[in-house]
Design a protein around this motif. Sequence first.
Motif, PDB file in Angstrom:
ATOM      1  N   SER A  21       0.715  -1.111   0.015  1.00 45.14           N
ATOM      2  CA  SER A  21      -0.035   0.109   0.161  1.00 45.14           C
ATOM      3  C   SER A  21       0.799   1.294  -0.078  1.00 45.14           C
ATOM      4  CB  SER A  21      -0.760  -0.093   1.221  1.00 45.14           C
ATOM      5  OG  SER A  21      -1.653   1.097   1.280  1.00 45.14           O
ATOM      6  N   LYS A  22       1.833   1.510   0.874  1.00 40.08           N
ATOM      7  CA  LYS A  22       2.701   2.464   1.077  1.00 40.08           C
ATOM      8  C   LYS A  22       3.566   2.748  -0.309  1.00 40.08           C
ATOM      9  CE  LYS A  22       3.844   1.381   5.214  1.00 40.08           C
ATOM     10  NZ  LYS A  22       4.449   1.405   6.585  1.00 40.08           N
ATOM     11  N   MET A  23       4.287   1.440  -0.639  1.00 45.36           N
ATOM     12  CA  MET A  23       5.062   1.582  -1.782  1.00 45.36           C
ATOM     13  C   MET A  23       4.562   1.926  -2.984  1.00 45.36           C
ATOM     14  SD  MET A  23       7.952  -1.329  -0.685  1.00 45.36           S
ATOM     15  CE  MET A  23       9.168  -0.651  -1.637  1.00 45.36           C
ATOM     16  N   ASN A  24       3.513   1.537  -3.350  1.00 40.09           N
ATOM     17  CA  ASN A  24       2.836   1.857  -4.658  1.00 40.09           C
ATOM     18  C   ASN A  24       1.773   2.537  -4.691  1.00 40.09           C
ATOM     19  OD1 ASN A  24       4.256  -0.768  -5.236  1.00 40.09           O
ATOM     20  ND2 ASN A  24       2.551  -1.772  -5.950  1.00 40.09           N
ATOM     21  N   GLY A  25       1.579   3.457  -3.413  1.00 46.41           N
ATOM     22  CA  GLY A  25       0.566   4.514  -3.282  1.00 46.41           C
ATOM     23  C   GLY A  25      -0.840   3.837  -3.661  1.00 46.41           C
ATOM     24  N   LEU A  26      -1.011   2.638  -2.962  1.00 48.75           N
ATOM     25  CA  LEU A  26      -2.322   1.900  -3.306  1.00 48.75           C
ATOM     26  C   LEU A  26      -3.089   1.715  -1.929  1.00 48.75           C
ATOM     27  CD1 LEU A  26      -3.951   0.002  -5.365  1.00 48.75           C
ATOM     28  CD2 LEU A  26      -2.694  -1.962  -4.381  1.00 48.75           C
ATOM     29  N   PRO A  27      -4.266   2.448  -1.906  1.00 50.58           N
ATOM     30  CA  PRO A  27      -5.119   2.454  -0.707  1.00 50.58           C
ATOM     31  C   PRO A  27      -5.780   1.123  -0.695  1.00 50.58           C
ATOM     32  CG  PRO A  27      -6.184   3.849  -2.338  1.00 50.58           C
ATOM     33  CD  PRO A  27      -4.954   3.554  -2.864  1.00 50.58           C
ATOM     34  N   ILE A  28      -5.725   0.935   1.021  1.00 57.06           N
ATOM     35  CA  ILE A  28      -6.388  -0.656   0.932  1.00 57.06           C
ATOM     36  C   ILE A  28      -7.685  -0.679   0.481  1.00 57.06           C
ATOM     37  CG2 ILE A  28      -7.331  -1.951   2.833  1.00 57.06           C
ATOM     38  CD1 ILE A  28      -4.668  -1.038   4.235  1.00 57.06           C
ATOM     39  N   CYS A  29      -8.561   0.326   0.505  1.00 59.20           N
ATOM     40  CA  CYS A  29      -9.748   0.426  -0.205  1.00 59.20           C
ATOM     41  C   CYS A  29      -9.892   0.001  -1.714  1.00 59.20           C
ATOM     42  CB  CYS A  29     -10.682   1.753   0.036  1.00 59.20           C
ATOM     43  SG  CYS A  29     -10.188   3.151  -0.876  1.00 59.20           S
ATOM     44  N   SER A  30      -8.894   0.087  -2.484  1.00 62.16           N
ATOM     45  CA  SER A  30      -8.816  -0.234  -3.847  1.00 62.16           C
ATOM     46  C   SER A  30      -8.074  -1.598  -4.021  1.00 62.16           C
ATOM     47  CB  SER A  30      -7.884   1.027  -4.574  1.00 62.16           C
ATOM     48  OG  SER A  30      -8.789   2.122  -4.366  1.00 62.16           O
ATOM     49  N   MET A  31      -7.498  -2.188  -3.190  1.00 64.19           N
ATOM     50  CA  MET A  31      -6.616  -3.379  -3.362  1.00 64.19           C
ATOM     51  C   MET A  31      -7.563  -4.414  -3.646  1.00 64.19           C
ATOM     52  SD  MET A  31      -3.653  -2.950  -0.267  1.00 64.19           S
ATOM     53  CE  MET A  31      -2.810  -4.278  -1.021  1.00 64.19           C
TER      54      MET A  31
END
Length: 462
Positions: free
Chosen positions: A406-416
């Motif tokens: 989430s942090k390294m890719n800028g990927l919020p958990i709500c979108s994972m």
Amino acid sequence: QQMQQQQTTKNTQQTTNSKQQQTTATTATTNNNNNNNKEKGRTPPAAPSTMAPTHSIAFCNNRGGVGKTFMAFQTACETARARPDKKVLVLDFSLYSDITALLLGGSAREGFGAPMKGLQVTVENTTEDTRAEGLIRDLEHAMDTDEHAAAAEKKGGSIFGAFFAKKKDLSTATVDLQNYLIRPADHNAAIPGNLYLVPSAGSVSWTDTQAEESGHQPLWTRKGDEWWPAAQRLRAAVASLPADFEAVMVDTDHLAACVLTKMALATCDSVVVPLSFDDGDFNRLFQDVTGNSLFTDVMIPMRAKSQLRARVAKCVFTKVSSNKNEETETQGGIHSPFRPSNTVMAQMDAMAQQVWSACMHDDRYRVLFKDVDSIAPGADGNVVQAFRSRYFTAMKMAPDLAANISKMNGLPICSMTSQTYVAPSGLEGQSGKAVLDGLKAEIQKLVNAFTSDEYNLPLSAS
């Protein structure tokens, strides 16, 4: 006689020409009047309606590493996802600019000493005039600009009049926050398209620009209360946002006594305070030898000067381990969207009890909590339990793989999803559907606790 006849004919022609000219002029005037009436009757384009955002939240603490920015990132994205018809604004008032990095592509670096990907995107797509440092400078100088412009207009452009213009209410100086916005979704497809950001760029914003004017010290580095007029103008700017901006969230850093944090506290209605279980860190909310305690050194003095708008809405225990994905309540009344261990729940109750004790010992602490006078004892007559129930909750520690991706890719958990992700560092893996569903549900419940139950769009598929 012939001459008289010629003169009579000439006079007749002149009279006829004059009448024709008058008729033409009258017709032109009538047409002009008709056109003017049409212009007056035309409905001008409607200006966008403005309204102060329903929710304005500052994430604050006086210690780093408690998960404040990670929480702000996850809840801001979920807030935007859960109400796609409304806009969310994030202001990055942290000197480290971590939430900007997360929103614009992640914290991964190409190599040692290289900038985070998200901050590189920021530098490439913004300037110091359109980032947070430009906003702060414009808030500081807006009063002079507005007064001189008004005075020049009044005096026909007179410089003399500009210098002696009558001062007006500081909050009326015009700064449009939309001039500083970037839409993260244009650079990071994982971010909801209705989320907007006032970015900052780490040292590029807060260190490299400190000497931009000879002999001028930037506002965010000064002591005293010179920041207060700019904070009043920031309040007005937030209140003047278009009505579809329903939530504003401000990330700050561990320097609670920093001007940027004070401006956030003077602007927002609510404060969310992330808490660690370290007793020393917890006590520094109340006592800090460096003068950096959030409650004692920052919020109480601000309230005494009528500068503080924000009140504590929630204290959130972060990085809490979970035994089960089910909502639970501690014996002390603290609601949690998951079930921590019994030992952790007892520790949560004990630390919340310390906050209540401080409030009972010194009313200056009690009044820092939002709507504290409305707390009524529960069915058992226990007002302490009601206090803990209203102001405390918990955020689960995300599994290492999900948190790092989430942090390294800028990927919020709500979108994972449960697909395999690969970080720029080479980290690769996937999180199970059940794990992600649990995290998403718990983050949504945090958003509801910070805002309202209206943010209830069904969770995205994992």
